[in-house]
Design a protein around this motif. Structure first.
Motif, mmCIF file in Angstrom:
data_model
loop_
_atom_site.group_PDB
_atom_site.id
_atom_site.type_symbol
_atom_site.label_atom_id
_atom_site.label_comp_id
_atom_site.label_asym_id
_atom_site.label_seq_id
_atom_site.Cartn_x
_atom_site.Cartn_y
_atom_site.Cartn_z
ATOM 1 N N SER A 1 -4.781 -0.224 -5.284
ATOM 2 C CA SER A 1 -4.864 0.253 -3.903
ATOM 3 C C SER A 1 -6.133 -0.269 -3.225
ATOM 4 C CB SER A 1 -4.833 1.787 -3.866
ATOM 5 O OG SER A 1 -3.604 2.287 -4.352
ATOM 6 N N GLU B 1 0.952 11.530 -10.139
ATOM 7 C CA GLU B 1 0.291 12.834 -10.069
ATOM 8 C C GLU B 1 1.279 13.956 -10.392
ATOM 9 O OE1 GLU B 1 -2.760 13.473 -9.785
ATOM 10 O OE2 GLU B 1 -3.699 11.654 -8.989
ATOM 11 N N ASN C 1 -3.539 2.224 -10.654
ATOM 12 C CA ASN C 1 -2.986 2.354 -9.296
ATOM 13 C C ASN C 1 -4.094 2.379 -8.254
ATOM 14 O OD1 ASN C 1 -2.276 4.429 -6.993
ATOM 15 N ND2 ASN C 1 -0.324 3.552 -7.623
ATOM 16 N N GLU C 2 -5.158 3.127 -8.536
ATOM 17 C CA GLU C 2 -6.283 3.203 -7.594
ATOM 18 C C GLU C 2 -6.963 1.845 -7.439
ATOM 19 O OE1 GLU C 2 -8.685 6.238 -9.298
ATOM 20 O OE2 GLU C 2 -7.488 7.905 -8.482
ATOM 21 N N GLU D 1 3.849 5.568 -5.614
ATOM 22 C CA GLU D 1 3.694 5.525 -7.070
ATOM 23 C C GLU D 1 2.628 6.509 -7.541
ATOM 24 O OE1 GLU D 1 2.107 2.394 -10.467
ATOM 25 O OE2 GLU D 1 2.840 1.636 -8.560
ATOM 26 N N LYS D 2 1.506 6.583 -6.784
ATOM 27 C CA LYS D 2 0.435 7.502 -7.169
ATOM 28 C C LYS D 2 0.910 8.948 -7.096
ATOM 29 C CE LYS D 2 -4.327 8.796 -6.143
ATOM 30 N NZ LYS D 2 -5.510 8.559 -5.268
ATOM 31 N N ASN D 3 1.635 9.292 -6.018
ATOM 32 C CA ASN D 3 2.170 10.650 -5.906
ATOM 33 C C ASN D 3 3.103 10.963 -7.070
ATOM 34 O OD1 ASN D 3 0.779 11.055 -3.519
ATOM 35 N ND2 ASN D 3 2.465 10.337 -2.245
ATOM 36 N N ILE E 1 0.837 -1.205 0.000
ATOM 37 C CA ILE E 1 0.000 0.000 0.000
ATOM 38 C C ILE E 1 0.872 1.255 0.000
ATOM 39 C CG2 ILE E 1 -1.636 1.337 1.382
ATOM 40 C CD1 ILE E 1 -2.870 -1.331 2.257
ATOM 41 N N LEU E 2 1.928 1.236 0.790
ATOM 42 C CA LEU E 2 2.840 2.382 0.825
ATOM 43 C C LEU E 2 3.510 2.593 -0.531
ATOM 44 C CD1 LEU E 2 4.523 1.900 4.333
ATOM 45 C CD2 LEU E 2 2.814 3.600 3.682
ATOM 46 N N ASP E 3 3.919 1.499 -1.168
ATOM 47 C CA ASP E 3 4.530 1.597 -2.504
ATOM 48 C C ASP E 3 3.541 2.191 -3.507
ATOM 49 O OD1 ASP E 3 6.888 0.584 -1.589
ATOM 50 O OD2 ASP E 3 6.490 -1.479 -2.229
ATOM 51 N N LEU E 4 2.276 1.752 -3.402
ATOM 52 C CA LEU E 4 1.256 2.270 -4.321
ATOM 53 C C LEU E 4 1.006 3.757 -4.086
ATOM 54 C CD1 LEU E 4 -1.264 -0.724 -4.269
ATOM 55 C CD2 LEU E 4 0.071 0.053 -6.234
ATOM 56 N N GLU E 5 1.047 4.176 -2.824
ATOM 57 C CA GLU E 5 0.861 5.602 -2.529
ATOM 58 C C GLU E 5 2.010 6.427 -3.092
ATOM 59 O OE1 GLU E 5 0.429 5.925 1.651
ATOM 60 O OE2 GLU E 5 -1.637 5.172 1.699
#
Length: 226
Positions: A142, A41, A138-139, A36-38, A30-34
């Motif tokens: 997540s 963005e 990504n979402e 990646e999302k940042n 989950i942290l990796d996905l966050e």
């Protein structure tokens, strides 16, 4: 056996540890996905602002796992887009050379700028589509990871109760086994006593004592003394 079948587990303590490891792995994901999302963005914002160059965009969508392998995290460039990137880079290089040689109003400079004005919006659109698709993926990942985390947490919260019940059953089992061992030992003792008491003993002749003692023997001691 009933406990294991009912709860679909063998060793609650070991499986509780396994659930905890799985939960930690999901949290890391989950942290990796966050992160990646940042990152996506930021890439999207830079594309919208026109600050992201072609080569930077290629670097921005890749994540290097080690020295020998590069992993694409939900975002890729099609062959056509790669061609557009190369073409855009080449046009910018040609424009820089032309501006150092020709005047801004020259036909060569105007043609290069015109081609860039056509190419850049098209490439920007393709890049934004790719980034948006990556963000959507990504979402989705997540959401899946969060659901897995919730499921694991729900299973893990049941473990203390299951462990307590399992340990109670083990204690009862140990007591039952000790009782069984005592009963088996007592049964064998009773069987032996019963066998001894059930033999039909009978006195054949009354016991008697010799008139002459066997020991000490005075004649024998006399001769040994001599």
């Amino acid at each position: 056996a009933i406990f294991r079948v009912k709860n679909s587990l063998l060793e609650p303590i070991l499986e509780g540890g396994s659930l905890k490891k799985q939960e930690d792995a999901i949290l890391s994901q989950i942290l990796d996905l966050e992160v990646e999302k940042n990152k996506l963005e930021l890439v999207k914002e830079e594309i919208n602002n026109g600050n992201l160059q072609a080569i930077d965009f290629q670097k921005g969508i890749s994540s290097t796992a080690d020295k020998n392998q590069t992993i694409e995290r939900g975002l890729s460039i099609s062959i056509n887009d790669q061609g557009l990137l190369k073409e855009l880079t080449r046009l910018k290089e040609d424009l820089n050379k032309a501006e150092s040689t020709f005047t801004p109003k020259s036909k060569v400079v105007k043609n290069l700028k015109s081609r860039l004005e056509i190419l850049e919006p098209k490439l920007k659109k393709n890049q934004l589509q790719a980034v948006n698709a990556a963000i959507k993926l990504n979402e989705s990942r997540s959401k899946t990871a969060l659901k897995q985390k919730a499921d694991l947490r729900e299973q893990f919260t049941l473990q203390p109760g299951l462990i307590k019940e399992y340990e109670t059953l083990q204690q009862k089992l140990k007591i039952s086994q000790n009782n069984l061992s005592g009963l088996i030992s007592a049964r064998e003792t009773f069987q032996l006593e019963i066998a001894q008491n059930s033999v039909p003993w009978r006195i054949i002749e009354e016991p008697f004592m010799l008139k002459v003692p066997v020991k000490p023997s005075i004649p024998r001691n006399f001769f040994l003394s001599l």
